[in-house]
Write a protein that holds these residues in place. Structure first.
Motif, PDB file in Angstrom:
ATOM      1  N   GLY A 179      38.283  38.564  42.778  1.00  0.00           N
ATOM      2  CA  GLY A 179      37.156  39.087  43.530  1.00  0.00           C
ATOM      3  C   GLY A 179      37.350  40.522  43.976  1.00  0.00           C
ATOM      4  O   GLY A 179      36.958  40.908  45.086  1.00  0.00           O
ATOM      5  N   LYS A 180      37.940  41.325  43.104  1.00  0.00           N
ATOM      6  CA  LYS A 180      38.224  42.717  43.413  1.00  0.00           C
ATOM      7  C   LYS A 180      37.428  43.646  42.495  1.00  0.00           C
ATOM      8  O   LYS A 180      37.168  43.307  41.332  1.00  0.00           O
ATOM      9  CB  LYS A 180      39.716  43.011  43.234  1.00  0.00           C
ATOM     10  N   PRO A 181      37.056  44.828  42.977  1.00  0.00           N
ATOM     11  CA  PRO A 181      36.400  45.806  42.095  1.00  0.00           C
ATOM     12  C   PRO A 181      37.373  46.331  41.049  1.00  0.00           C
ATOM     13  O   PRO A 181      38.580  46.434  41.297  1.00  0.00           O
ATOM     14  CB  PRO A 181      35.964  46.910  43.055  1.00  0.00           C
ATOM     15  N   ILE A 182      36.855  46.666  39.879  1.00  0.00           N
ATOM     16  CA  ILE A 182      37.697  47.150  38.789  1.00  0.00           C
ATOM     17  C   ILE A 182      38.098  48.610  39.047  1.00  0.00           C
ATOM     18  O   ILE A 182      37.224  49.465  39.230  1.00  0.00           O
ATOM     19  CB  ILE A 182      36.964  47.035  37.440  1.00  0.00           C
ATOM     20  N   CYS A 215      40.398  41.064  37.939  1.00  0.00           N
ATOM     21  CA  CYS A 215      39.555  41.442  39.074  1.00  0.00           C
ATOM     22  C   CYS A 215      38.469  40.402  39.341  1.00  0.00           C
ATOM     23  O   CYS A 215      38.144  40.118  40.505  1.00  0.00           O
ATOM     24  CB  CYS A 215      38.934  42.822  38.831  1.00  0.00           C
ATOM     25  N   GLU A 216      37.913  39.819  38.296  1.00  0.00           N
ATOM     26  CA  GLU A 216      36.918  38.756  38.481  1.00  0.00           C
ATOM     27  C   GLU A 216      37.543  37.544  39.162  1.00  0.00           C
ATOM     28  O   GLU A 216      36.937  36.926  40.037  1.00  0.00           O
ATOM     29  CB  GLU A 216      36.311  38.366  37.137  1.00  0.00           C
ATOM     30  N   PHE A 217      38.754  37.207  38.776  1.00  0.00           N
ATOM     31  CA  PHE A 217      39.445  36.057  39.333  1.00  0.00           C
ATOM     32  C   PHE A 217      39.780  36.268  40.805  1.00  0.00           C
ATOM     33  O   PHE A 217      39.662  35.347  41.624  1.00  0.00           O
ATOM     34  CB  PHE A 217      40.726  35.803  38.532  1.00  0.00           C
ATOM     35  N   LYS A 273      46.003  31.763  44.852  1.00  0.00           N
ATOM     36  CA  LYS A 273      45.620  31.582  43.457  1.00  0.00           C
ATOM     37  C   LYS A 273      46.836  31.781  42.563  1.00  0.00           C
ATOM     38  O   LYS A 273      47.785  32.474  42.942  1.00  0.00           O
ATOM     39  CB  LYS A 273      44.503  32.551  43.083  1.00  0.00           C
ATOM     40  N   LEU A 288      44.394  31.254  36.656  1.00  0.00           N
ATOM     41  CA  LEU A 288      43.961  32.229  35.648  1.00  0.00           C
ATOM     42  C   LEU A 288      45.054  32.349  34.601  1.00  0.00           C
ATOM     43  O   LEU A 288      46.198  32.646  34.924  1.00  0.00           O
ATOM     44  CB  LEU A 288      43.714  33.605  36.276  1.00  0.00           C
ATOM     45  N   TRP A 308      41.643  45.031  33.137  1.00  0.00           N
ATOM     46  CA  TRP A 308      41.341  44.727  34.529  1.00  0.00           C
ATOM     47  C   TRP A 308      40.332  43.598  34.707  1.00  0.00           C
ATOM     48  O   TRP A 308      40.384  42.876  35.710  1.00  0.00           O
ATOM     49  CB  TRP A 308      40.794  45.969  35.223  1.00  0.00           C
ATOM     50  N   LYS A 309      39.404  43.429  33.784  1.00  0.00           N
ATOM     51  CA  LYS A 309      38.234  42.577  34.034  1.00  0.00           C
ATOM     52  C   LYS A 309      38.586  41.148  34.434  1.00  0.00           C
ATOM     53  O   LYS A 309      38.131  40.679  35.493  1.00  0.00           O
ATOM     54  CB  LYS A 309      37.305  42.588  32.816  1.00  0.00           C
ATOM     55  N   PRO A 310      39.359  40.383  33.629  1.00  0.00           N
ATOM     56  CA  PRO A 310      39.617  38.992  34.031  1.00  0.00           C
ATOM     57  C   PRO A 310      40.383  38.880  35.342  1.00  0.00           C
ATOM     58  O   PRO A 310      40.121  37.982  36.152  1.00  0.00           O
ATOM     59  CB  PRO A 310      40.421  38.427  32.855  1.00  0.00           C
TER      60      PRO A 310
END
Length: 250
Positions: free
Chosen positions: A194-197, A190-192, A84, A178, A186-188
Motif C-alpha cells: 500500500g505504498k506509492p511507487i 508497492c501494491e502489496f 505481511k 507476496l 516496484w509495482k507488485p
C-alpha cells in the motif's frame, strides 16, 4: 514488525532491504543481527527460543530480511500477526544455486580460514554464520559452502531451496503473502504494501557477489582487520625476539 521477508539468501535480499528502506521501513539485515543480536541467535541454536524473545529483539524494527531471520518466518508471523510476508524467489533452483556458489567463492577471498585465528570478532562472525545456518541446511552441512576446496554436492542445496519455498507457500495465509521475483520492479511490492511507487529505479544490489567486498567497509569488519593486523604484529615480534634469544644462546 510490519514486513517479514521469508526469501532465502541470494534471492534478492540486499535489493529488498534497499527497496524497503526507500519505502520508509526500518530494516534489520543479517549484519544488524550480528552486531546487535548475535548472542540471542547463538543462544537460540543451543537452547531454543520462544515468542517473547522474538518480540523483544524485533519490536523496534519495521522489517527483517536475510538470514537468520528467514529461518524463523513462521515464529515471527505469529508474534507479529499484522505483519505481511514477502517470499523472494529466483527463476529456478539452478539459477539460485549458481548465484549462491558465486557468492561463496567471492567470500573465499576474505581469507576466512586464517582470520578466525587472528581476530576474535571474526571468530564470533564465523560461529554466527555457521550455527544458525544448521537450522536451514542441516547440522554439519555448512562445510559444503566451501566451494573453493571441495566439489560440493548440488542436490542438498537445491532441495533446501525447494523445500523452503514450498513450506512458505503452503503455510503462510494467502492474504498475508507476496511471492515476488528478485528481479522484479516496484509495482507488485508497492501494491502489496500500500505504498506509492518511487520515481527512482528498483534497486539491484549484490547481483555478482560483491557483498564480500562490501563487508570490509563496515565498522565491525574494520575492527576484525585491526585485530588481525595487531595480532600478526605481536606474533612476528614474538618470533623475532625468540630468534634473537636462540641466536644469543648459541
Amino acid at each position: 514488525m510490519k514486513v517479514i521477508c521469508a526469501g532465502m539468501s541470494k534471492c534478492g535480499t540486499k535489493s529488498m532491504h534497499s527497496a524497503l528502506e526507500e519505502l520508509g521501513y526500518t530494516v534489520c539485515d543479517y549484519i544488524d543481527v550480528f552486531v546487535h543480536l548475535e548472542k540471542n541467535y547463538m543462544k537460540f541454536t543451543i537452547e531454543g527460543w520462544n515468542s517473547d524473545e522474538f518480540l523483544s529483539i524485533y519490536k523496534d524494527y519495521d522489517a527483517c530480511v536475510a538470514s537468520p531471520a528467514y529461518y524463523f518466518w513462521e515464529e515471527l508471523m505469529e508474534v507479529f500477526p499484522e505483519a505481511k510476508v514477502i517470499l523472494m524467489v529466483r527463476d529456478n533452483d539452478e539459477i539460485w544455486y549458481k548465484s549462491m556458489k558465486r557468492q561463496m567463492i567471492a567470500s573465499g577471498r576474505l581469507r576466512r580460514f586464517y582470520y578466525p585465528l587472528l581476530s576474535s570478532t571474526w571468530r564470533k562472525f564465523a560461529a554466527y554464520l555457521n550455527n544458525p545456518c544448521y537450522l536451514a541446511f542441516g547440522h554439519k552441512t555448512t562445510g559444503m559452502f566451501n566451494f573453493t576446496l571441495i566439489d560440493t554436492p548440488v542436490l542438498p542445496f537445491k532441495l533446501v531451496y525447494r523445500k523452503h519455498i514450498a513450506h512458505v507457500i503452503h503455510n503462510c495465509p494467502k492474504n498475508r503473502l507476496l511471492i515476488i521475483q528478485c528481479k522484479s520492479d516496484w509495482k507488485p511490492l508497492c501494491e502489496f504494501l500500500g505504498k506509492p511507487i518511487p520515481t527512482k529505479p528498483y534497486p539491484w544490489i549484490n547481483k555478482d557477489g560483491e557483498l564480500a567486498n562490501m563487508l570490509w567497509e563496515m565498522p565491525i569488519f574494520k575492527q576484525a582487520q585491526r585485530e588481525m593486523l595487531t595480532n600478526v604484529t605481536i606474533l612476528l615480534a614474538g618470533i623475532l625476539c625468540l630468534g634473537i634469544y636462540v641466536a644469543k644462546m648459541k
